[in-house]
Write a protein that holds these residues in place. Structure first.
Motif, mmCIF file in Angstrom:
data_model
loop_
_atom_site.group_PDB
_atom_site.id
_atom_site.type_symbol
_atom_site.label_atom_id
_atom_site.label_comp_id
_atom_site.label_asym_id
_atom_site.label_seq_id
_atom_site.Cartn_x
_atom_site.Cartn_y
_atom_site.Cartn_z
ATOM 1 N N LEU A 166 0.835 -1.201 0.000
ATOM 2 C CA LEU A 166 0.000 0.000 0.000
ATOM 3 C C LEU A 166 0.874 1.257 0.000
ATOM 4 O O LEU A 166 0.609 2.220 -0.718
ATOM 5 N N HIS A 167 1.943 1.235 0.791
ATOM 6 C CA HIS A 167 2.850 2.382 0.860
ATOM 7 C C HIS A 167 3.504 2.625 -0.505
ATOM 8 O O HIS A 167 3.620 3.774 -0.947
ATOM 9 N N SER A 168 3.909 1.549 -1.186
ATOM 10 C CA SER A 168 4.516 1.688 -2.520
ATOM 11 C C SER A 168 3.526 2.299 -3.504
ATOM 12 O O SER A 168 3.893 3.149 -4.322
ATOM 13 N N MET A 169 2.276 1.844 -3.426
ATOM 14 C CA MET A 169 1.250 2.382 -4.311
ATOM 15 C C MET A 169 1.049 3.885 -4.050
ATOM 16 O O MET A 169 0.994 4.694 -4.977
ATOM 17 N N MET A 170 0.992 4.250 -2.781
ATOM 18 C CA MET A 170 0.783 5.662 -2.442
ATOM 19 C C MET A 170 2.001 6.500 -2.816
ATOM 20 O O MET A 170 1.866 7.650 -3.247
ATOM 21 N N ASP A 171 3.185 5.926 -2.679
ATOM 22 C CA ASP A 171 4.402 6.625 -3.079
ATOM 23 C C ASP A 171 4.378 6.916 -4.582
ATOM 24 O O ASP A 171 4.714 8.010 -5.021
ATOM 25 N N TYR A 172 3.945 5.935 -5.362
ATOM 26 C CA TYR A 172 3.848 6.119 -6.809
ATOM 27 C C TYR A 172 2.806 7.200 -7.132
ATOM 28 O O TYR A 172 3.035 8.081 -7.963
ATOM 29 N N ALA A 173 1.663 7.159 -6.438
ATOM 30 C CA ALA A 173 0.618 8.165 -6.650
ATOM 31 C C ALA A 173 1.132 9.563 -6.289
ATOM 32 O O ALA A 173 0.858 10.540 -6.999
ATOM 33 N N PHE A 174 1.916 9.657 -5.218
ATOM 34 C CA PHE A 174 2.485 10.946 -4.807
ATOM 35 C C PHE A 174 3.463 11.461 -5.856
ATOM 36 O O PHE A 174 3.413 12.620 -6.259
ATOM 37 N N ARG A 175 4.366 10.583 -6.318
ATOM 38 C CA ARG A 175 5.356 10.998 -7.323
ATOM 39 C C ARG A 175 4.701 11.337 -8.659
ATOM 40 O O ARG A 175 5.244 12.101 -9.449
ATOM 41 N N SER A 176 3.529 10.782 -8.910
ATOM 42 C CA SER A 176 2.787 11.069 -10.146
ATOM 43 C C SER A 176 1.853 12.265 -9.967
ATOM 44 O O SER A 176 1.025 12.538 -10.834
ATOM 45 N N ASN A 177 1.951 12.945 -8.827
ATOM 46 C CA ASN A 177 1.113 14.106 -8.508
ATOM 47 C C ASN A 177 -0.379 13.779 -8.501
ATOM 48 O O ASN A 177 -1.208 14.600 -8.850
ATOM 49 N N ARG A 178 -0.722 12.573 -8.081
ATOM 50 C CA ARG A 178 -2.131 12.192 -7.988
ATOM 51 C C ARG A 178 -2.686 12.399 -6.579
ATOM 52 O O ARG A 178 -3.889 12.464 -6.394
ATOM 53 N N ILE A 179 -1.769 12.449 -5.603
ATOM 54 C CA ILE A 179 -2.173 12.777 -4.228
ATOM 55 C C ILE A 179 -1.196 13.827 -3.703
ATOM 56 O O ILE A 179 -0.024 13.849 -4.108
ATOM 57 N N PRO A 180 -1.661 14.724 -2.801
ATOM 58 C CA PRO A 180 -0.780 15.811 -2.337
ATOM 59 C C PRO A 180 0.324 15.357 -1.375
ATOM 60 O O PRO A 180 1.384 15.966 -1.311
ATOM 61 N N SER A 181 0.079 14.262 -0.629
ATOM 62 C CA SER A 181 1.099 13.776 0.321
ATOM 63 C C SER A 181 0.786 12.326 0.684
ATOM 64 O O SER A 181 -0.300 11.820 0.421
ATOM 65 N N ILE A 182 1.773 11.700 1.324
ATOM 66 C CA ILE A 182 1.607 10.317 1.789
ATOM 67 C C ILE A 182 1.332 10.377 3.285
ATOM 68 O O ILE A 182 2.106 10.978 4.039
ATOM 69 N N PRO A 183 0.232 9.777 3.726
ATOM 70 C CA PRO A 183 -0.040 9.796 5.168
ATOM 71 C C PRO A 183 1.007 8.979 5.931
ATOM 72 O O PRO A 183 1.641 8.092 5.356
ATOM 73 N N PRO A 184 1.204 9.276 7.194
ATOM 74 C CA PRO A 184 2.201 8.517 7.967
ATOM 75 C C PRO A 184 1.751 7.070 8.191
ATOM 76 O O PRO A 184 0.631 6.825 8.643
ATOM 77 N N PHE A 185 2.634 6.161 7.843
ATOM 78 C CA PHE A 185 2.360 4.731 8.013
ATOM 79 C C PHE A 185 2.876 4.278 9.368
ATOM 80 O O PHE A 185 3.780 4.899 9.938
ATOM 81 N N PRO A 186 2.312 3.173 9.899
ATOM 82 C CA PRO A 186 2.833 2.643 11.174
ATOM 83 C C PRO A 186 4.333 2.323 11.060
ATOM 84 O O PRO A 186 4.811 1.884 10.020
ATOM 85 N N ARG A 187 5.047 2.569 12.133
ATOM 86 C CA ARG A 187 6.478 2.265 12.163
ATOM 87 C C ARG A 187 6.688 0.748 12.189
ATOM 88 O O ARG A 187 5.825 -0.001 12.642
ATOM 89 N N LYS A 188 7.854 0.331 11.741
ATOM 90 C CA LYS A 188 8.169 -1.101 11.694
ATOM 91 C C LYS A 188 8.042 -1.734 13.077
ATOM 92 O O LYS A 188 7.612 -2.881 13.209
ATOM 93 N N SER A 189 8.386 -0.980 14.107
ATOM 94 C CA SER A 189 8.326 -1.512 15.482
ATOM 95 C C SER A 189 6.886 -1.794 15.939
ATOM 96 O O SER A 189 6.679 -2.489 16.923
ATOM 97 N N GLU A 190 5.900 -1.267 15.211
ATOM 98 C CA GLU A 190 4.504 -1.474 15.588
ATOM 99 C C GLU A 190 3.935 -2.793 15.059
ATOM 100 O O GLU A 190 2.777 -3.121 15.322
#
Length: 167
Positions: free
Chosen positions: A22-46
């Motif tokens: 999901l994070h990769s998909m949102m990163d691609y959407a962000f880099r393609s200017n389809r979303i204004p930002s990527i929301p904070p994802f849970p940390r690995k420790s979570e």
């Protein structure tokens, strides 16, 4: 996103993998200017990540397994057992990669997607001494008549390719 993570009925590693997709998909959407930002994802420790519980095959059982392989195919498996390298590197070994005098293998190429690549996965060349337990096998292979330096050391007589390499 935390609520989504907690709703996934998988192990911690399964949750982590799904959320990474999901994070990769949102990163691609962000880099393609389809979303204004990527929301904070849970940390690995979570995530409830646990180291895998490895179940090793004993030396005795390893040899039983190898002895059950037809003799013609055993050398490559023995080489892998004693030299701890990637199978694709063993498949790509040419006779030019073996120094008979110093008994050293030079790992310089690999197979990737059934295509011979002129570098290893790490792009480094490795010099590996021939293991003492593998030396008798190697001596039998070296006695093979008319060795062509560009031929693969481990050849599969049932291979479809002209070079008869293992895949």
């Amino acid at each position: 996103l935390v609520k989504l993570k907690n709703s996934i009925k998988n192990s911690g590693k399964g949750q982590y993998n799904i959320m990474n997709c999901l994070h990769s998909m949102m990163d691609y959407a962000f880099r393609s200017n389809r979303i204004p930002s990527i929301p904070p994802f849970p940390r690995k420790s979570e995530y409830d990540l646990k180291p895998p519980d490895f179940k090793w095959v004993t030396e005795n059982n390893q040899m039983k397994i190898i002895k059950s392989i037809p003799k013609i195919h055993r050398p490559i498996f023995l080489w892998l057992k004693y030299h701890y390298r990637r199978p694709s590197e063993a498949c790509a070994l040419n006779w030019s990669d073996y120094d008979v005098i110093n008994q050293i293998f030079t790992i310089r190429r690999t197979f990737s997607g059934r295509v011979l690549v002129e570098s290893t996965k790490t792009r480094e060349i490795h010099h590996i001494p021939c293991d003492d337990d593998f030396l008798p096998v190697m001596k039998v292979l070296v006695k093979k008549k008319n060795i062509n330096l560009n031929e693969f050391i481990f050849q599969n007589p049932r291979a479809r390719s002209q070079e008869q390499n293992y895949t």
